[in-house]
Design a protein around this motif. Structure first.
Motif, PDB file in Angstrom:
ATOM      1  N   LEU A 780      -4.021 -40.214  -2.337  1.00 19.88           N
ATOM      2  CA  LEU A 780      -5.358 -40.850  -2.316  1.00 19.88           C
ATOM      3  C   LEU A 780      -5.885 -40.723  -0.966  1.00 19.88           C
ATOM      4  CD1 LEU A 780      -5.249 -44.237  -4.142  1.00 19.88           C
ATOM      5  CD2 LEU A 780      -6.360 -42.376  -4.880  1.00 19.88           C
ATOM      6  N   GLU A 781      -5.025 -40.782   0.215  1.00 17.69           N
ATOM      7  CA  GLU A 781      -5.410 -40.297   1.471  1.00 17.69           C
ATOM      8  C   GLU A 781      -5.831 -38.975   1.787  1.00 17.69           C
ATOM      9  OE1 GLU A 781      -2.330 -41.574   4.075  1.00 17.69           O
ATOM     10  OE2 GLU A 781      -2.323 -43.594   3.647  1.00 17.69           O
ATOM     11  N   GLY A 782      -5.071 -38.087   1.111  1.00 25.02           N
ATOM     12  CA  GLY A 782      -5.589 -36.804   1.128  1.00 25.02           C
ATOM     13  C   GLY A 782      -6.972 -36.371   0.344  1.00 25.02           C
ATOM     14  N   ILE A 783      -7.145 -37.308  -0.900  1.00 29.78           N
ATOM     15  CA  ILE A 783      -8.231 -36.894  -1.567  1.00 29.78           C
ATOM     16  C   ILE A 783      -9.577 -37.435  -0.602  1.00 29.78           C
ATOM     17  CG2 ILE A 783      -9.465 -37.975  -3.636  1.00 29.78           C
ATOM     18  CD1 ILE A 783      -7.251 -38.012  -4.976  1.00 29.78           C
ATOM     19  N   GLU A 784      -9.208 -38.689   0.081  1.00 31.51           N
ATOM     20  CA  GLU A 784     -10.553 -39.088   1.003  1.00 31.51           C
ATOM     21  C   GLU A 784     -10.499 -37.975   2.091  1.00 31.51           C
ATOM     22  OE1 GLU A 784     -12.400 -41.399   0.784  1.00 31.51           O
ATOM     23  OE2 GLU A 784     -11.434 -42.255  -1.119  1.00 31.51           O
ATOM     24  N   ARG A 785      -9.487 -37.314   2.407  1.00 29.79           N
ATOM     25  CA  ARG A 785      -9.734 -36.604   3.686  1.00 29.79           C
ATOM     26  C   ARG A 785     -10.580 -35.255   3.200  1.00 29.79           C
ATOM     27  NH1 ARG A 785      -4.486 -38.060   5.298  1.00 29.79           N
ATOM     28  NH2 ARG A 785      -3.699 -36.068   4.298  1.00 29.79           N
ATOM     29  N   GLU A 786     -10.144 -34.800   1.902  1.00 29.10           N
ATOM     30  CA  GLU A 786     -10.649 -33.590   1.149  1.00 29.10           C
ATOM     31  C   GLU A 786     -11.931 -33.763   0.960  1.00 29.10           C
ATOM     32  OE1 GLU A 786      -9.758 -30.666   0.792  1.00 29.10           O
ATOM     33  OE2 GLU A 786      -7.761 -30.780   1.846  1.00 29.10           O
ATOM     34  N   PHE A 787     -12.460 -35.166   0.485  1.00 24.32           N
ATOM     35  CA  PHE A 787     -13.681 -35.417  -0.001  1.00 24.32           C
ATOM     36  C   PHE A 787     -14.703 -35.463   1.184  1.00 24.32           C
ATOM     37  CE2 PHE A 787     -17.168 -38.421  -1.594  1.00 24.32           C
ATOM     38  CZ  PHE A 787     -17.052 -37.977  -2.880  1.00 24.32           C
ATOM     39  N   ARG A 788     -14.122 -36.106   2.335  1.00 29.53           N
ATOM     40  CA  ARG A 788     -15.054 -36.178   3.651  1.00 29.53           C
ATOM     41  C   ARG A 788     -15.259 -34.598   3.880  1.00 29.53           C
ATOM     42  NH1 ARG A 788     -16.779 -38.984   8.049  1.00 29.53           N
ATOM     43  NH2 ARG A 788     -16.662 -37.648   9.906  1.00 29.53           N
ATOM     44  N   LYS A 789     -14.305 -33.649   3.940  1.00 33.08           N
ATOM     45  CA  LYS A 789     -14.541 -32.207   4.076  1.00 33.08           C
ATOM     46  C   LYS A 789     -15.529 -31.609   3.232  1.00 33.08           C
ATOM     47  CE  LYS A 789     -11.020 -29.542   5.053  1.00 33.08           C
ATOM     48  NZ  LYS A 789      -9.645 -28.948   5.007  1.00 33.08           N
ATOM     49  N   LEU A 790     -15.188 -32.025   1.919  1.00 32.18           N
ATOM     50  CA  LEU A 790     -16.326 -31.307   0.958  1.00 32.18           C
ATOM     51  C   LEU A 790     -17.733 -31.952   1.049  1.00 32.18           C
ATOM     52  CD1 LEU A 790     -14.074 -30.830  -1.972  1.00 32.18           C
ATOM     53  CD2 LEU A 790     -14.876 -28.984  -0.427  1.00 32.18           C
ATOM     54  N   THR A 904     -13.376 -48.915   9.997  1.00 32.18           N
ATOM     55  CA  THR A 904     -12.032 -49.334   9.681  1.00 32.18           C
ATOM     56  C   THR A 904     -11.182 -48.196   9.006  1.00 32.18           C
ATOM     57  OG1 THR A 904     -12.722 -51.675  10.173  1.00 32.18           O
ATOM     58  CG2 THR A 904     -10.651 -51.453   9.141  1.00 32.18           C
ATOM     59  N   LYS A 905     -11.841 -47.932   7.996  1.00 35.21           N
ATOM     60  CA  LYS A 905     -11.557 -46.887   7.107  1.00 35.21           C
ATOM     61  C   LYS A 905     -10.862 -45.834   7.626  1.00 35.21           C
ATOM     62  CE  LYS A 905     -12.467 -43.947   3.228  1.00 35.21           C
ATOM     63  NZ  LYS A 905     -13.664 -43.915   2.094  1.00 35.21           N
ATOM     64  N   TRP A 906     -11.501 -45.067   8.656  1.00 32.08           N
ATOM     65  CA  TRP A 906     -11.411 -43.781   9.391  1.00 32.08           C
ATOM     66  C   TRP A 906     -10.702 -43.988  10.715  1.00 32.08           C
ATOM     67  CZ3 TRP A 906     -10.874 -39.746   6.401  1.00 32.08           C
ATOM     68  CH2 TRP A 906     -11.711 -39.729   5.448  1.00 32.08           C
ATOM     69  N   TRP A 907     -10.233 -45.421  11.060  1.00 27.20           N
ATOM     70  CA  TRP A 907      -9.761 -45.661  12.472  1.00 27.20           C
ATOM     71  C   TRP A 907      -8.433 -45.003  12.881  1.00 27.20           C
ATOM     72  CZ3 TRP A 907     -13.011 -47.684  15.762  1.00 27.20           C
ATOM     73  CH2 TRP A 907     -12.506 -48.223  17.127  1.00 27.20           C
ATOM     74  N   PRO A 908      -7.681 -44.993  11.632  1.00 27.62           N
ATOM     75  CA  PRO A 908      -6.413 -44.096  12.051  1.00 27.62           C
ATOM     76  C   PRO A 908      -6.859 -42.689  12.605  1.00 27.62           C
ATOM     77  CG  PRO A 908      -6.145 -45.548   9.979  1.00 27.62           C
ATOM     78  CD  PRO A 908      -7.453 -45.712  10.477  1.00 27.62           C
ATOM     79  N   HIS A 909      -7.713 -42.216  12.180  1.00 34.09           N
ATOM     80  CA  HIS A 909      -8.164 -40.657  12.359  1.00 34.09           C
ATOM     81  C   HIS A 909      -8.831 -40.638  13.746  1.00 34.09           C
ATOM     82  CE1 HIS A 909      -5.995 -39.165   8.579  1.00 34.09           C
ATOM     83  NE2 HIS A 909      -6.638 -40.234   8.229  1.00 34.09           N
ATOM     84  N   ILE A 910      -9.695 -41.652  13.921  1.00 35.82           N
ATOM     85  CA  ILE A 910     -10.653 -41.662  15.156  1.00 35.82           C
ATOM     86  C   ILE A 910     -10.211 -41.959  16.413  1.00 35.82           C
ATOM     87  CG2 ILE A 910     -12.721 -42.999  16.110  1.00 35.82           C
ATOM     88  CD1 ILE A 910     -13.921 -43.455  13.374  1.00 35.82           C
ATOM     89  N   VAL A 911      -9.107 -42.913  16.595  1.00 33.21           N
ATOM     90  CA  VAL A 911      -8.304 -43.219  17.516  1.00 33.21           C
ATOM     91  C   VAL A 911      -7.480 -41.933  18.111  1.00 33.21           C
ATOM     92  CG1 VAL A 911      -6.685 -44.845  18.749  1.00 33.21           C
ATOM     93  CG2 VAL A 911      -8.492 -45.790  17.235  1.00 33.21           C
ATOM     94  N   PRO A 912      -6.638 -41.393  17.187  1.00 32.29           N
ATOM     95  CA  PRO A 912      -5.755 -40.443  17.753  1.00 32.29           C
ATOM     96  C   PRO A 912      -6.589 -38.996  18.121  1.00 32.29           C
ATOM     97  CG  PRO A 912      -4.877 -41.185  15.640  1.00 32.29           C
ATOM     98  CD  PRO A 912      -6.296 -41.966  16.007  1.00 32.29           C
ATOM     99  N   GLY A 913      -7.591 -38.875  17.417  1.00 30.10           N
ATOM    100  CA  GLY A 913      -8.686 -37.940  17.879  1.00 30.10           C
ATOM    101  C   GLY A 913      -9.056 -38.096  19.460  1.00 30.10           C
ATOM    102  N   ILE A 914      -9.476 -39.196  19.776  1.00 27.60           N
ATOM    103  CA  ILE A 914      -9.955 -39.463  21.100  1.00 27.60           C
ATOM    104  C   ILE A 914      -8.891 -39.576  22.168  1.00 27.60           C
ATOM    105  CG2 ILE A 914     -11.264 -41.469  22.577  1.00 27.60           C
ATOM    106  CD1 ILE A 914     -12.650 -42.449  19.943  1.00 27.60           C
ATOM    107  N   ARG A 915      -7.614 -39.883  21.621  1.00 25.08           N
ATOM    108  CA  ARG A 915      -6.516 -39.823  22.528  1.00 25.08           C
ATOM    109  C   ARG A 915      -6.293 -38.394  22.743  1.00 25.08           C
ATOM    110  NH1 ARG A 915      -3.020 -44.714  19.630  1.00 25.08           N
ATOM    111  NH2 ARG A 915      -4.279 -46.408  20.903  1.00 25.08           N
ATOM    112  N   LYS A 916      -6.214 -37.664  21.836  1.00 23.89           N
ATOM    113  CA  LYS A 916      -5.964 -36.139  21.918  1.00 23.89           C
ATOM    114  C   LYS A 916      -6.777 -35.363  22.665  1.00 23.89           C
ATOM    115  CE  LYS A 916      -3.560 -32.415  20.298  1.00 23.89           C
ATOM    116  NZ  LYS A 916      -4.242 -31.258  20.779  1.00 23.89           N
ATOM    117  N   ARG A 917      -7.990 -35.816  22.536  1.00 25.38           N
ATOM    118  CA  ARG A 917      -9.091 -35.303  23.304  1.00 25.38           C
ATOM    119  C   ARG A 917      -8.972 -35.402  24.979  1.00 25.38           C
ATOM    120  NH1 ARG A 917     -14.076 -36.635  25.689  1.00 25.38           N
ATOM    121  NH2 ARG A 917     -15.506 -34.897  26.249  1.00 25.38           N
TER     122      ARG A 917
END
Length: 957
Positions: A780-790, A904-917
């Motif tokens: 389901l997490e992968g589907i959400e990421r693919e859904f956002r991309k498409l 909140t839904k995308w927080w696990p991806h927003i925070v690591p992206g900011i830290r990586k940058r």
């Protein structure tokens, strides 16, 4: 005018800011709605207004049809108006409009009744009517109108009414002498002179200007038997003889077509031509354009104005009487009363005064009771709890929440941290270009790159060290634009046309010292075969600058690319000073040497890197806007739509399977709990053998599994024998008890082993189901990421809006970009959270609140430095500020709860992206310190934007 919810739709007037902008910058691009003529400054306001017009909630004011959009309602009204104006007699229009001008009547129906009664028996020249001849109706035209003769001739001549009653039956054509005499009489007397004044009563008008005494000379046009409502009493031969003949008739033998003149048609005509102010007793006025066309006086005469004011004053006084207590009319003068009558009148006055006082006190008490009831009801309503979530601006922080430490002020987003914030560059065009290139990287055959790499690539100015990222971006766009239709040398043709339009008396229109002739001559030497030149990946896309000039020549015009001439001039000409051909990365647009006079013809490959940043972004934005219409992009979008549909179906199946596994897990847990409870409550086995009770069994419970020693057995036997019990009986009972205990414990051990085995199997099944559920959750997490991309490839949507309609954007993980790399490594595109100010439509929504309320709250909760203007951008780059912003959002509001849920839904991806940058920026910032200090200039060859490689490049071309 179409109506929406019983109210007329008022067109949007240009804002004061737009009017001032039109004077300051007449060439500014705006959005024009052709159907209504409205002008909007930005696309959001235009789209919001168009969406409002497209709603199926409008009603045609003429026909009453509902469920239409605005344009359908307008079309319906215009169609009905055209039909009505074509049918309504042209000769009546001017007379009817003069009659209704300045009339004071409360209802339109009353006005229509008065006009219809006044004109139903009055006809005018050239009007087409029906005439009744010997029982048949013929289509005829009024040739001449003969008013009644003066009353002095009534005694010596026959009455017109008698004459007219005979004319239709005889159907004689008047002689020329009679026609001449009648014409002279008509010149002497006006026609329907009192019909246009509706203030005069109908009886008085008919007595002075009786319509039944008029005579009309009509000419039969053709046979109209099909329009007759009665059967023809004559043959076709007899009817044909009347065609083209002239006759004199009275109004009693004439009639109009019901489709041309009736109360309903007249009502529609009057409603379409007149208007009225909403004030009390306002007169009906003919619309200025219609009044000018039909010669109706638009200036109210002084006498009419005075009469209207008197009517208005009388109406106002009449309404005041309803609300005011006034004394009755004064009594007539009475005779002198006797003392007894005076005493009786005094007593009556005292009694009346007492009654009035009681009535007044009673009324005051009832008013007070009513006010008290309203106050209690208001308090009760105020105490009624609010159902959340509600409108965000209705949510107020209570003192309890403030004391608890709830964030009151939003952290201020940075405007300075935006790319090119100091270089007078349109950030929105820069962001749009990057997003287009990353989202559509698959059809464009270009690998994703970060926003920082894109910014540094545009800032790159070293011509000796070409930037591969810039070459790949422009080359892939050039390849894509080869499939988009274009006009050969369109830019050159427009420049030559502009040159011809220049006044010969004025100086030649030069840009940076380059005339149009010089520019067009230089353009003819570059990019002529841009659509066929191979830009090979193995050769570093050599020649892409020249192909870029050819692409601009064929696709761009001054209309769709306003600063085309300036950019081409800077691409094809260089200044005399060679030192001015480079720019410092930190220099602004105004500080660039492009402001100098360009006199030396150069090549695009030498001049591109010296362009100002704004010009580079303008070129990319223009090319991206053109590439949207290409077939490759459209095909990719359709493919994404199909994949989105498949993902939606897969998500439904996965959720259904997950629910099924969860139910099975709950069933296993319930079964295990029930088995444990049963084993716990199971009673101990009871053994009865030859009358042995439970006490004897319990006494030997501790040693029932061991053998009894021989000496103890002998002593016990001796003791029992001494007591009179047989020794063999005692030994047999003991053996029976031991066997019973052994059998019972064997059953318990067997049951325990079975229960343990069942629990072990249930636990294994539970673990297996839990693993399956975890797999489904990861899917389901992968589907959400693919859904956002498409979904990002089809349309880019904001994360949400806060209470003040500021839009929050997060652009990572869309299109060809991914949030996770190989091995689950974190990837980012922007590594930031952008904030955009409200649109003009949102500002209008805010202005509908109480005056000053929103401004005061914005100053308190955003701060003056944090208030964004319409469409203004800012950014959050720090994690602490982002955490504070998330805490500032109030979930009691509709918009902010949706925004908070999305973040909140995308927080696990927003925070690591900011830290990586942040980590990447710190790493790149340390690189210059590790290099040798002997280098005078910074080495950028190892910067991320310079080592970027296009792994999706089509190496065949």
């Amino acid at each position: 005018m179409p109506t929406c919810r019983r109210k007329r739709v008022v067109l949007t007037e240009p804002s004061e800011h737009l009017l001032q902008l039109a004077k300051a910058d007449p060439n500014k691009e705006v959005y024009y709605m052709q159907q209504t003529g409205e002008i909007f400054e930005n696309y959001e306001a235009y789209a919001a207004r168009m969406s409002f017009y497209r709603l199926k909630q409008f009603q045609c004011e003429v026909t009453g049809k509902s469920g239409l959009d605005y344009f359908q309602a307008i079309e319906s009204e215009q169609q009905e108006a055209r039909t009505m104006h074509l049918r309504f007699p042209e000769q009546l229009k001017s007379a009817v409009l003069r009659a209704v001008q300045w009339q004071v009547m409360g209802r339109l129906d009353h006005l229509v009744e008065a006009v219809y009664d006044r004109f139903k028996d009055r006809y005018f020249e050239n009007e087409k009517i029906f005439v009744d001849v010997q029982g048949d109706k013929f289509w005829a035209r009024v040739v001449q109108v003969f008013p009644p003769k003066p009353s002095v001739d009534a005694d010596t001549s026959e009455t017109p009414g008698a004459s007219s009653s005979k004319l239709p039956s005889t159907s004689t054509t008047p002689t020329p002498d009679v026609a001449m005499s009648l014409a002279s009489d008509e010149d002497a007397l006006p026609i329907h002179q009192l019909s246009g004044d509706l203030k005069i009563p109908a009886k008085e008008v008919n007595s002075k200007d009786d319509p039944t005494k008029y005579l009309y000379q009509v000419q039969i046009l053709e046979e109209q038997n099909e329009k007759s409502h009665e059967k023809s009493k004559t043959t076709a031969k007899d009817r044909a003889k009347w065609n083209g003949s002239l006759m004199e008739v009275a109004c009693s033998a004439m009639s109009r077509d019901r489709l041309a003149f009736s109360k309903s048609i007249l009502r529609r005509f009057v409603r379409d031509c007149v208007d009225r102010d909403p004030a009390v007793a306002s007169p009906w006025t003919v619309k200025p354009g219609i009044a000018k066309r039909y010669g109706v006086d638009s200036e109210m005469p002084e006498s009419t104005r005075k009469g209207v004011e008197d009517i208005k004053k009388g109406e106002i006084d009449k309404r005041k009487k309803v609300w005011e207590d006034k004394e009755g009319p004064p009594n007539k003068k009475q005779k002198k009363m006797t003392p007894a009558q005076e005493e009786r009148a005094r007593l009556n006055a005292i009694a009346n005064e007492k009654k009035e006082r009681e009535v007044r006190e009673k009324a005051e008490k009832s008013i007070k009771a009513k006010e008290e009831a309203e106050r209690l009801a208001a308090e009760k309503k105020k105490k009624k709890p609010i159902r959340y979530p509600t409108e965000d601006l209705d949510v107020r922080l209570a003192d309890k929440e403030r004391k608890a430490g709830v964030k009151v002020k939003r952290p201020v987003p940075s405007r300075v941290a935006l790319p090119f914030s100091d270089d007078n560059v349109d950030f929105e065009a820069f962001l749009m270009s990057w997003n287009f290139l990353v989202v559509y990287g698959t059809p464009l055959h270009i690998s994703p790159f970060t926003l920082d790499e894109f910014e540094y690539a545009i800032r790159h100015t070293d011509i000796d060290l070409p930037c591969q990222l810039l070459a790949e971006i422009h080359s892939t766009l050039i390849y894509n634009l080869r499939t988009v239709p274009f006009i050969r040398h369109s830019a050159v043709l427009h420049f030559l046309r502009d040159k011809d339009a220049i006044d010969v008396e004025k100086e030649e229109d030069n840009v940076s010292g380059v005339s149009i002739e010089q520019l067009t001559a230089a353009m003819s030497e570059h990019g002529n075969n841009w659509e066929r030149v191979p830009l090979r990946y193995a050769e570093g896309r050599e020649g892409w600058e020249d192909a870029l000039v050819g692409c601009l020549k064929d696709h761009a015009t001054p209309e769709n690319f306003p600063n085309l001439r300036e950019i081409l001039t800077r691409l094809l000409f260089a200044p005399e000073n060679p030192e001015g051909t480079s720019i410092s990365p930190s220099s602004s647009r105004q500080a660039t040497p492009t402001a100098r006079v360009l006199t030396i013809q150069s090549s695009p490959g030498e001049r591109y890197y010296s362009l100002p940043y704004a010009d580079k972004i303008s070129i990319l934005a223009f090319m991206c806007n053109l590439a949207v219409s290409s077939k490759a992009i459209h095909t990719h979008m359709e493919t994404c739509e199909e994949q989105l549909t498949a993902l939606r179906k897969e998500k439904i199946d996965v959720n259904r399977q997950k629910k099924q596994y969860a139910e099975e897990m709950n069933t296993l847990l319930l079964g295990e709990a029930a088995a444990g409870k049963t084993a716990k409550e199971e009673p101990k086995p009871e053994v009865e053998a030859n009358g042995v009770d439970d006490e004897d069994l319990l006494m030997h419970d501790s040693s029932d599994l061991s053998e009894v020693p021989s000496d103890e057995e002998g002593s016990e036997t001796g003791s029992t024998s001494g007591s009179g019990v047989h020794p063999k009986s005692s030994s047999r009972q003991k053996d029976l008890r031991q066997k019973a205990h052994s059998h019972a414990h064997a059953k318990q051990r067997e049951a325990a082993r079975a229960q343990a085995s069942s629990a072990k199997q249930a636990l294994a099944d539970h673990r297996k189901l839990d693993e399956e559920v975890n797999k489904l959750e990861r899917r389901l997490e992968g589907i959400e990421r693919e859904f956002r991309k498409l979904l990002g490839s089809v349309r880019v949507k904001a994360m949400g809006r806060d209470r003040f309609y500021n839009r929050i954007w997060w652009f990572d993980g869309m299109g060809s970009a991914s949030l996770l790399g190989s091995g689950g490594t974190v990837q980012y595109g922007t590594g930031r959270l952008f904030v955009q100010g409200p649109s003009e439509f949102d500002v209008e929504m805010l202005q509908q609140r109480e005056p000053g309320e929103v401004e005061e709250r914005r100053k308190e909760e955003e701060g003056e430095e944090g208030m964004l203007a319409v469409g203004e951008w800012a950014v959050y780059t720090d994690l602490e500020e982002l955490d504070e912003f998330l805490q500032w959002l109030n979930p009691k509001g509709h918009r902010e709860i949706a925004l908070k849920n999305a973040l909140t839904k995308w927080w696990p991806h927003i925070v690591p992206g900011i830290r990586k940058r942040i980590a990447d920026l710190n790493t790149n910032a340390k690189l210059p310190d590790a290099r040798r200090s002997a280098r005078r200039t910074q080495d950028v060859s190892r910067d991320p934007y310079m080592i970027w490689q296009n792994r999706r490049a089509n190496t065949a071309v």
